[in-house]
Write an enzyme that holds these catalytic residues in place. Sequence first.
Site, PDB file in Angstrom:
ATOM      1  N   SER A 141       0.852  -1.193   0.000  1.00  0.00           N
ATOM      2  CA  SER A 141       0.000   0.000   0.000  1.00  0.00           C
ATOM      3  C   SER A 141       0.884   1.237   0.000  1.00  0.00           C
ATOM      4  O   SER A 141       1.957   1.235   0.634  1.00  0.00           O
ATOM      5  CB  SER A 141      -0.881  -0.002   1.251  1.00  0.00           C
ATOM      6  OG  SER A 141      -1.514   1.250   1.393  1.00  0.00           O
ATOM      7  N   TYR A 156      -1.114  -0.575  10.660  1.00  0.00           N
ATOM      8  CA  TYR A 156      -1.270  -0.984   9.250  1.00  0.00           C
ATOM      9  C   TYR A 156      -0.138  -0.409   8.408  1.00  0.00           C
ATOM     10  O   TYR A 156       0.493  -1.113   7.612  1.00  0.00           O
ATOM     11  CB  TYR A 156      -2.623  -0.511   8.728  1.00  0.00           C
ATOM     12  CG  TYR A 156      -2.881  -0.864   7.275  1.00  0.00           C
ATOM     13  CD1 TYR A 156      -3.218  -2.155   6.895  1.00  0.00           C
ATOM     14  CD2 TYR A 156      -2.788   0.113   6.273  1.00  0.00           C
ATOM     15  CE1 TYR A 156      -3.460  -2.473   5.554  1.00  0.00           C
ATOM     16  CE2 TYR A 156      -3.033  -0.195   4.942  1.00  0.00           C
ATOM     17  CZ  TYR A 156      -3.366  -1.493   4.589  1.00  0.00           C
ATOM     18  OH  TYR A 156      -3.599  -1.807   3.262  1.00  0.00           O
TER      19      TYR A 156
END
Length: 232
Positions: A141, A156
């Site tokens: 990501s 995350y």
Amino acid sequence: MSGKKRIAVVTGASRGLGLETCRQLAAQGYRVILTARDEAAIQRGVAALKGGADVEGHPLDVSSDGSVDAFFAWLAKAHGRIDVLVNNAGRTYGGWSERLPDAAAMAAAIDNNALGGWRMILRALPMMNDAGYGRIVNVSSGMGALTDMNGGSAAYRISKTALNAVTRIASNEAGANVKINSVCPGWVRTDMGGQGATLSAEQGASGIIWAATLPDDGPNGGFFRHGKPIAW
Ligand code: NAP
């Protein structure tokens, strides 16, 4: 390859980007192993791809060494090869407001989102190096990019930064015609991305497919979005 279909393994594939990646790989002629944590999720995923697609399901929890070992024991017997590995499994930890999670939450995120891929690579890479062919895609990501790092979703973010480090380190152990890259799919309408996201699952998965099907002169050890390099 001796006329046999290439074998592609996708983790966390019962829905979202993983399921769409299975669909697109099957459409390109791969035999796809759709993996997910539980049998009901696997059956839902396989059923969603309907008839025609060359897809079989198998249980796999990438956070468990025992599950990963059992999966590769089955794969070795059933197929004896792995040509493509898409390390797609991942989850969020806390929300945007999660700025300073405790160490246990951080460790859990890294264990699932980064070491999940590492466990898979430890087993897949020797098979690929022996075979002289392999494509590994770590679904990362932009939230893990150090160049774009800020607060919120800390566990995350750091787990995806760690996954990018997995890509860099493992890519140095890739043999001839084995390629390991990180891919950011963009902001995609899935359970994780939410319905306000800008891309469909089909659009998000296209960059994953690009890296999973790289030609022999394609890149190794890079970070890409929609087939274009992005900053780490
Ligand atoms: P999703 O719909 O929530 O799917 C994530 C999948 O990962 C689920 O099937 C989940 O299964 C599985 N998973 C999580 N931990 C697992 C484990 N230990 N073992 C096996 N499966 C596991 O989300 P998505 O958007 O498709 O996300 C796919 C990947 O893209 C993730 O790595 C995510 O970080 C990345 N990504 C997504 C976006 C976005 O905008 N959607 C953006 C950037 C990156 P369970 O149901 O069992 O938990």
